[in-house]
Write a protein that holds these residues in place. Structure first.
Motif, short mmCIF file in Angstrom:
data_model
loop_
_atom_site.label_atom_id
_atom_site.label_comp_id
_atom_site.label_asym_id
_atom_site.label_seq_id
_atom_site.Cartn_x
_atom_site.Cartn_y
_atom_site.Cartn_z
N VAL A 80 0.88 -1.17 0.00
CA VAL A 80 0.00 0.00 0.00
C VAL A 80 0.92 1.22 0.00
N SER A 81 1.23 1.72 -1.17
CA SER A 81 2.31 2.69 -1.31
C SER A 81 1.96 4.06 -0.71
N ASN A 82 3.04 4.82 -0.41
CA ASN A 82 2.91 6.19 0.08
C ASN A 82 2.30 6.25 1.48
N VAL A 83 2.69 5.29 2.31
CA VAL A 83 2.09 5.16 3.65
C VAL A 83 3.18 4.99 4.71
N VAL A 84 3.07 5.74 5.81
CA VAL A 84 3.74 5.37 7.07
C VAL A 84 2.67 5.29 8.15
N PHE A 85 2.86 4.36 9.06
CA PHE A 85 1.86 4.09 10.10
C PHE A 85 2.60 3.63 11.35
N SER A 86 2.16 4.10 12.50
CA SER A 86 2.79 3.67 13.75
C SER A 86 1.74 3.41 14.82
N ASN A 87 1.90 2.29 15.51
CA ASN A 87 1.11 2.02 16.70
C ASN A 87 2.00 1.58 17.86
N GLY A 88 3.31 1.97 17.78
CA GLY A 88 4.21 1.60 18.85
C GLY A 88 5.39 2.54 19.01
N TRP A 89 5.67 2.93 20.24
CA TRP A 89 6.89 3.66 20.57
C TRP A 89 7.31 3.32 21.99
N VAL A 90 8.59 3.57 22.30
CA VAL A 90 9.14 3.20 23.60
C VAL A 90 10.01 4.34 24.11
N ALA A 91 9.67 4.87 25.28
CA ALA A 91 10.51 5.84 25.96
C ALA A 91 11.42 5.05 26.91
N ARG A 92 12.68 4.91 26.54
CA ARG A 92 13.61 4.07 27.30
C ARG A 92 14.19 4.82 28.49
N LYS A 93 14.72 4.08 29.44
CA LYS A 93 15.28 4.67 30.65
C LYS A 93 16.53 5.49 30.35
#
Length: 411
Positions: free
Chosen positions: A326-339
């Motif tokens: 599915v071109s021309n797409v970025v999607f995020s459902n995850g991130w991590v704030a590390r110590k």
């Protein structure tokens, strides 16, 4: 000594294992061709279909598979929920087979930028009385009640669709929880006023003693005349969650990055200045729909109240990221704030592969709180840019730094 001729099976086996091990040993590095000061991109995706275990794809029984063919192929690895767990970064990946069905699988890494290895088996998600046809895009939330929750989209065929209509689907929000990320308990699907729900996210803390959710209701099931967007609602029982009212907090807008639709990404991060959010926005263009990522901040005590919203996108597809299923797409459902202070954003490109971007919570707060909002009209946007130019001319001319003075030579 004469080398014996390898059979097709043995040759294939050697090549498969060698390439798989090489891929997992590869070290990632920052992409030096990209530098906007907000985040760093990395050269290599952190996960692709080729990272999935060989035992998931091949039958290694020589009698049954003498040519060592791929029997259950993997098409893509993308859209991963993320969290830090026992000193490692854990990704709850969406894995899609050749058959179009998605399932969840956990991959782990010590540093979060390379060396991700999948656990030996996919995650087993219990079904409800109404079986899921497809599941995808799980958000992970460590809640203050002591559980880790996974909130995901479950799709089933629309029971009212005609016999020849094989595309009409009902999308709802499924929910599971775990104490060890091994065994998962399935709870009831979340009920809301909207007949369809995607991109639902669980807030990590109680709000007024209730479980709080960010939803994406269909138009017509929120305040009249708002045009839709990201909403906020609460439920008193997580096991049988019912959200009776959805309050809009981030609306769509004409001729913006989210004119078609928008939805929240991962669970928000609590900071001293408010709840930091990552979301996606969708607009139309000649090539179809374009997905980008944006960020905003909400009040600590009133998490439904947006306080800062920078204009434009944070991350857009770049280069090879623009090409895929599915071109021309970025999607995020995850991130991590590390110590260690790092903020790692896991984003998929074109529904095909998974990347990481590195920044910090402090940098993101600076970006969100000090980047001008969308001025909404061309003339107003030009005025914003002219104001920035005039400010820079004043600063640079008054500086003792020769490089800064060179920047405004001729202004």
């Amino acid at each position: 000594m004469r080398k014996r001729n390898l059979s097709v099976y043995e040759k294939r086996l050697k090549e498969l294992i060698s390439e798989h091990e090489r891929l997992h040993r590869r070290k990632n590095r920052v992409d030096r061709t990209w530098n906007n000061g907000v985040f760093e991109r990395y050269v290599w995706p952190v996960l692709t279909r080729d990272h999935t275990p060989l035992t998931w794809r091949y039958d290694f029984d020589r009698e049954r598979n003498p040519y060592l063919m791929e029997r259950l192929g993997i098409n893509a690895v993308f859209n991963a929920g993320a969290m830090e767990w026992e000193g490692k970064v854990v990704l709850m990946c969406r894995v899609e087979g050749y058959d179009r069905k998605s399932f969840f699988a956990i991959a782990e890494s010590k540093n979060g930028v390379d060396g991700f290895v999948f656990r030996p088996r996919p995650v087993v998600i219990p079904e409800t009385d109404n079986p899921d046809v497809n599941v995808y895009d799980m958000r992970l939330t460590k809640h203050e009640d002591g559980w880790v929750y996974g909130v995901f989209c479950t799709e089933r065929r629309d029971p009212n669709a005609g016999a020849g209509d094989l595309s009409s689907a009902i999308a709802q929000c499924g929910i599971v929880r775990s104490k060890d990320l091994e065994e998962w308990e399935r709870l009831d699907d979340i009920k809301t006023p909207s007949p369809q729900q995607r991109n639902v996210v669980l807030h990590p803390e109680f709000v007024g003693g209730m479980y709080a959710f960010y939803t994406r209701p269909m138009d017509g099931f929120i305040e009249a005349g708002t045009g839709g967007g990201i909403a906020f609602g609460v439920a008193d029982d997580i096991r049988h969650a019912v959200i009776k009212e959805e309050r809009l907090i981030d609306e769509r807008g004409y001729h913006t990055i989210k004119e078609v639709k928008n939805g929240l990404g991962p669970a928000p991060i609590k900071t001293k200045h408010g709840w930091l959010h990552l979301a996606h926005g969708v607009r139309s263009c000649a090539a179809g729909l374009r997905y980008v990522l944006d960020a905003f901040l909400c009040d600590l005590e009133e998490p439904w109240r947006k306080t800062y919203s920078p204009g434009g996108y944070l991350i857009a597809p770049l280069g090879k990221e623009r090409v895929g299923d599915v071109s021309n797409v970025v999607f995020s459902n995850g991130w991590v704030a590390r110590k260690n202070g790092e903020l790692l954003i896991y984003y998929a490109s074109s529904d095909t592969r998974l990347h990481v971007a590195r920044t910090s919570v402090e940098r993101m707060l600076d970006y969100v709180m000090n980047t001008p909002p969308d001025a909404l009209r061309s003339a107003a946007c030009v005025a914003q840019r002219v104001a920035l130019i005039e400010h820079n001319v004043k600063v640079c001319r008054g500086s003792k730094n020769r490089l800064l003075r060179r920047l405004v030579k001729g202004c």
